[in-house]
Write an enzyme that holds these catalytic residues in place. Structure first.
Site, PDB file in Angstrom:
ATOM      1  CG  ASP A  61      -2.952  -2.504   1.032  1.00  0.00           C
ATOM      2  OD1 ASP A  61      -3.617  -2.553   2.153  1.00  0.00           O
ATOM      3  OD2 ASP A  61      -3.185  -2.087  -0.030  1.00  0.00           O
ATOM      4  CG  ASP A  64      -3.671   4.116   1.682  1.00  0.00           C
ATOM      5  OD1 ASP A  64      -4.606   3.218   1.144  1.00  0.00           O
ATOM      6  OD2 ASP A  64      -4.007   5.298   1.452  1.00  0.00           O
TER       7      ASP A  64
END
Length: 287
Positions: A209, A211
């Site tokens: 993902d 951050d």
């Protein structure tokens, strides 16, 4: 040659091995995350030792992992090379989820971890300018490109935070502004301990993902787990290719990393300490 594989988040079972055996070990630093699974890889004849970092059911948080016991247990089995995997967040726009990154640097933000095997009467000053074995990292990057169709990025800085909480937005924005690439929770002290055990160590990091420098996420864990499943397949394919095509002429500097690092004369090291570190320092203390 013996290869160790430390599986990170999402990787809890071993590579395709045969003639496997499960080894339960104890070390001077306690028990490792779980039993070691040891077997031969395919038709290569290479022995592989597998250890899921967080335990078979992800019971252990990054802060409470038995890092010293894990690396010591691999050393007891004669491991020469350690391939690790890590689930990481991206700190830069160009590193999208499901990218594989082979980092070459670390920025340590951990706070509550034992970073060394040594102390209690023996002082070792270990060089750590290149925290990952360049030789092994290059081989992993080449293997990832040949074994997968995913985006592969070579080099980059892994910011290792304490966890288990994610970074604050201010922290994440700072790391992003430094130009660093990845954020995770487990490469320290693993990389330091492997160097102290003279193992060549490198990691293949799967981006799960972005951050929080990029903005708030409503279901971050769900996104992490979704992309981790994809990364698991790519990481396993990479590791399998890396083992099958392991170069025979590699001589990593890590394998002689302890030369010239021991400040304490052998005769001054307490007997109990010497017994504890003998599997790691023994050949240097016997001279």
């Amino acid at each position: 040659m013996t290869i160790g594989f430390i599986g990170g988040s999402g990787i809890y079972d071993a590579l395709p091995l045969h003639d496997t055996r499960t080894v339960s070990v104890d070390t001077p630093y306690g028990e490792p995350s779980t039993d070691l699974e040891i077997g031969a890889f395919g038709d290569t004849g290479e022995e592989v030792v597998f250890l899921p970092r967080h335990g078979p059911d992800h019971q252990l948080s990054p802060t409470h992992l038995p890092y010293r016991a894990n690396i010591y247990a691999l050393a007891q089995q004669g491991v020469d090379y350690v391939i690790a995997s890590n689930a990481v967040g991206s700190l830069q726009e160009e590193l999208a989820p499901e990218t594989l990154v082979i980092p070459d640097q670390i920025y340590d933000e951990t706070k509550h971890r034992e970073l060394s095997f040594y102390g209690d009467g023996v002082v070792v000053h270990q060089s750590f300018a290149e925290p990952y074995s360049p030789e092994l990292a290059a081989h992993l990057a080449e293997s990832a490109r040949e074994a997968t169709d995913t985006e592969v990025v070579e080099d980059g800085t892994y910011v290792c935070i304490e966890g288990p909480q994610y970074a604050t937005q201010a922290e994440s924005e700072f790391y992003h502004d430094q130009g660093w690439e990845l954020i995770g929770m487990t490469t320290i002290p693993e990389a330091k301990l492997a160097r102290e055990a003279e193992m060549a160590y490198a990691t293949i990091a799967g981006v799960t993902d972005y951050d929080v420098w990029r903005g708030k996420m409503d279901d971050r864990l769900g996104e992490v787990l979704e992309h981790a499943k994809h990364n698991e397949r790519a990481i396993k394919a990479t590791v399998e290719h890396a083992i099958r095509h392991f170069p025979e002429d590699v001589e990593p500097d890590a394998h002689t990393a302890l030369e010239g690092t021991i400040n304490t004369p052998a005769e001054a090291i307490p007997a109990e300490t010497r017994d504890r570190v003998d599997p790691l320092l023994g050949e240097y203390l016997d001279d």
